[in-house]
Design an enzyme around this catalytic site. Structure first.
Site, PDB file in Angstrom:
ATOM      1  N   ARG A   1     -45.278   1.210  52.557  1.00  0.00           N
ATOM      2  CA  ARG A   1     -44.091   1.828  53.078  1.00  0.00           C
ATOM      3  C   ARG A   1     -44.446   3.337  52.762  1.00  0.00           C
ATOM      4  O   ARG A   1     -43.910   4.372  53.528  1.00  0.00           O
ATOM      5  CB  ARG A   1     -42.915   1.438  52.481  1.00  0.00           C
TER       6      ARG A   1
ATOM      7  N   GLU B   1     -42.264  10.418  40.155  1.00  0.00           N
ATOM      8  CA  GLU B   1     -41.514  11.238  39.333  1.00  0.00           C
ATOM      9  C   GLU B   1     -42.106  12.634  39.277  1.00  0.00           C
ATOM     10  O   GLU B   1     -43.242  12.730  38.405  1.00  0.00           O
ATOM     11  CB  GLU B   1     -40.948  10.777  37.977  1.00  0.00           C
TER      12      GLU B   1
ATOM     13  N   GLN C   1     -36.406  28.639  37.740  1.00  0.00           N
ATOM     14  CA  GLN C   1     -36.569  29.061  39.152  1.00  0.00           C
ATOM     15  C   GLN C   1     -37.518  28.220  39.779  1.00  0.00           C
ATOM     16  O   GLN C   1     -38.511  27.837  39.317  1.00  0.00           O
ATOM     17  CB  GLN C   1     -36.920  30.699  39.209  1.00  0.00           C
ATOM     18  N   ASP C   2     -37.472  27.846  40.889  1.00  0.00           N
ATOM     19  CA  ASP C   2     -38.264  26.952  41.824  1.00  0.00           C
ATOM     20  C   ASP C   2     -38.673  27.880  43.050  1.00  0.00           C
ATOM     21  O   ASP C   2     -37.712  28.598  43.824  1.00  0.00           O
ATOM     22  CB  ASP C   2     -37.705  25.528  42.306  1.00  0.00           C
ATOM     23  N   ASN C   3     -39.971  27.923  43.220  1.00  0.00           N
ATOM     24  CA  ASN C   3     -40.531  28.613  44.340  1.00  0.00           C
ATOM     25  C   ASN C   3     -41.470  27.944  45.280  1.00  0.00           C
ATOM     26  O   ASN C   3     -41.937  26.679  44.710  1.00  0.00           O
ATOM     27  CB  ASN C   3     -41.359  29.771  43.860  1.00  0.00           C
TER      28      ASN C   3
ATOM     29  N   HIS D   1     -51.763  37.058  40.104  1.00  0.00           N
ATOM     30  CA  HIS D   1     -50.388  37.654  39.707  1.00  0.00           C
ATOM     31  C   HIS D   1     -49.921  37.249  38.157  1.00  0.00           C
ATOM     32  O   HIS D   1     -50.357  36.259  37.808  1.00  0.00           O
ATOM     33  CB  HIS D   1     -49.043  37.046  40.563  1.00  0.00           C
TER      34      HIS D   1
ATOM     35  N   LYS E   1     -45.561  28.533  34.425  1.00  0.00           N
ATOM     36  CA  LYS E   1     -45.576  28.078  35.782  1.00  0.00           C
ATOM     37  C   LYS E   1     -45.997  26.513  35.766  1.00  0.00           C
ATOM     38  O   LYS E   1     -47.147  26.276  35.037  1.00  0.00           O
ATOM     39  CB  LYS E   1     -46.338  28.826  36.712  1.00  0.00           C
TER      40      LYS E   1
ATOM     41  N   TYR F   1     -43.702  25.949  42.876  1.00  0.00           N
ATOM     42  CA  TYR F   1     -43.913  25.878  41.503  1.00  0.00           C
ATOM     43  C   TYR F   1     -42.501  26.297  40.835  1.00  0.00           C
ATOM     44  O   TYR F   1     -41.724  27.005  41.366  1.00  0.00           O
ATOM     45  CB  TYR F   1     -44.922  27.104  41.080  1.00  0.00           C
TER      46      TYR F   1
ATOM     47  N   ASP G   1     -51.723  42.392  47.148  1.00  0.00           N
ATOM     48  CA  ASP G   1     -52.892  41.727  46.191  1.00  0.00           C
ATOM     49  C   ASP G   1     -54.176  42.445  46.568  1.00  0.00           C
ATOM     50  O   ASP G   1     -55.058  42.410  45.709  1.00  0.00           O
ATOM     51  CB  ASP G   1     -53.166  40.347  46.878  1.00  0.00           C
TER      52      ASP G   1
END
Length: 181
Positions: free
Chosen positions: A23, A28, A47-49, A62, A71, A131, A168
């Site tokens: 299926r 997790e 924070q989630d990006n 960065h 991260k 991340y 960059d």
């Protein structure tokens, strides 16, 4: 979950336990309690990006100096070569880097602690990159190191020059970067 050490002992590959059948699969992707137990890292994520990139796009290297971010990164579509560079002046790994292939198929995550520069290049036609960060993004504090800095000598697995953002492309040499104490 399983922890896989890297050449820089604070940077960790995290391999989830995946339950799959005809299926599909389930795993997790994050559990604060298990993360702390397995890594010893007691950080809160604020924070989630999510970024999407096409083949050959290189984002990074960065870092934030005044508001450093830990991260936890992963890929949910495609494949990237992910890099962490140690900017901690008193670390035995100062100026060294770790590179890991992260992909939707291997489902691995990479923990990059505070004090590291981070970047990745997209190896597949498209990649979706997620991340979690331990501090908020502060655009005024964002810094970049040149992706092809000769001191770092990162072995990016690419044959052609990457596609870079303007920001960059203006990254500084490693010896001009702001290091962490």
């Amino acid at each position: 979950m399983k922890i896989i050490p890297t050449a820089i002992n604070d940077v960790l590959i995290i391999e989830p336990t995946v339950y799959g059948d005809d299926r599909g699969f389930f795993f997790e992707s994050f559990n604060q309690r298990v993360f702390e137990q397995l890594t010893g890292v007691k950080e809160s994520f604020v924070q989630d990006n999510h970024s999407s990139s096409v083949r050959g796009v290189l984002r990074g290297l960065h870092y934030q100096h005044q508001f450093p971010q830990g991260k936890l990164v992963r890929v949910i579509e495609g494949e990237v070569f992910d890099v962490a560079v140690d900017l901690r002046q008193h670390s035995p790994h100062f100026g060294q880097w770790v590179g890991v292939n992260l992909s939707a198929s291997n489902k691995q995550m990479l923990w990059i602690p505070k004090g590291f520069a981070h970047g990745f290049v997209t190896l597949s036609e498209r990649a979706q990159f997620l991340y979690k960060t331990t501090d908020y993004w502060h655009p005024e504090d964002e810094n970049a190191i040149q992706w092809n800095d000769t001191t770092l000598n990162i072995s990016w697995p690419i044959d052609n020059p990457p596609t870079l953002s303007k920001k960059d492309s203006l990254g500084v040499a490693f010896d001009k970067a702001l290091y962490y104490p």
